[in-house]
Design an enzyme around this catalytic site. Structure first.
Site, PDB file in Angstrom:
ATOM      1  N   LYS A  82      37.478  20.928   8.377  1.00  0.00           N
ATOM      2  CA  LYS A  82      37.052  22.207   8.962  1.00  0.00           C
ATOM      3  C   LYS A  82      35.616  22.461   8.500  1.00  0.00           C
ATOM      4  CE  LYS A  82      41.246  23.516  10.356  1.00  0.00           C
ATOM      5  NZ  LYS A  82      41.670  23.891  11.648  1.00  0.00           N
ATOM      6  N   HIS A  90      28.670  30.199   2.484  1.00  0.00           N
ATOM      7  CA  HIS A  90      29.962  30.023   1.828  1.00  0.00           C
ATOM      8  C   HIS A  90      29.799  29.289   0.486  1.00  0.00           C
ATOM      9  CE1 HIS A  90      34.250  29.004   1.403  1.00  0.00           C
ATOM     10  NE2 HIS A  90      33.799  27.816   1.027  1.00  0.00           N
ATOM     11  N   HIS A  93      27.633  31.387  -2.026  1.00  0.00           N
ATOM     12  CA  HIS A  93      28.384  32.523  -2.564  1.00  0.00           C
ATOM     13  C   HIS A  93      29.363  32.074  -3.653  1.00  0.00           C
ATOM     14  CE1 HIS A  93      30.861  36.085  -2.850  1.00  0.00           C
ATOM     15  NE2 HIS A  93      31.917  35.348  -2.543  1.00  0.00           N
TER      16      HIS A  93
END
Length: 167
Positions: A82, A90, A93
């Site tokens: 994915k 992402h 963070h």
């Protein structure tokens, strides 16, 4: 992973999400207990209270474990191919949360961050509950609240940022 089939990690992901829900709920409990005992903003020097200082450090340690375990989100994305979900934001963070949390834990486990960690943990309870339920195909049609989770995340980020910068 380029020449491999994606892994079917549905059962692992369900267990992982359940773990994250309980860990985040426990963090909410710890933060709330500290805030009930000391107020939203402590009015006394917490260094004088050994049990409060220990509580802050323990909560910070569990928060560090939560942020470190959240790195598995990225691993699961890669193993399931994915890759569209593995964005710069992402990865940045999650990596920065581990570094910042470790820094606070190592150098200054401070009471000021309890409220912020409580908000973050509450959002994670909702978020990982959604992820856990979405792993069951029969439940997907009932999960209409994903867009509200994103809004909740944005509101909590805005609230945390405004507290950090404007007091």
């Amino acid at each position: 992973m380029k020449s491999r089939k994606p892994f079917n990690l549905n059962n692992v992901i369900v267990l992982y999400n359940i773990f994250q829900v309980f860990l985040s709920a426990y963090l909410c409990y710890l933060c709330t207990q500290l805030m009930l005992e000391n107020g939203l903003v402590s009015k006394t020097c917490l260094i004088e209270k050994e049990h409060t200082r220990r509580g802050i450090t323990n909560e910070m340690y569990y928060y560090f474990i939560a942020k470190t375990s959240e790195l598995l989100d990225t691993v699961f994305f890669v193993l399931r191919k994915k890759t569209s979900q593995v964005t710069f934001l992402h990865v940045y963070h999650h990596a920065m949360m581990v570094i910042v949390t470790w820094s606070f834990l190592k150098y200054e486990p401070t009471y000021m961050m309890i409220f912020i960690r409580n908000i973050n943990s509450f959002v994670h309870v909702i978020m990982y509950t959604y992820y856990c339920l979405s792993a069951f195909p029969a439940l997907k049609k009932y999960l209409w609240w994903k867009k509200y989770i994103t809004k909740l995340q944005l509101v909590s980020i805005f609230q945390v940022t405004s507290i950090e910068f404007f007091g």
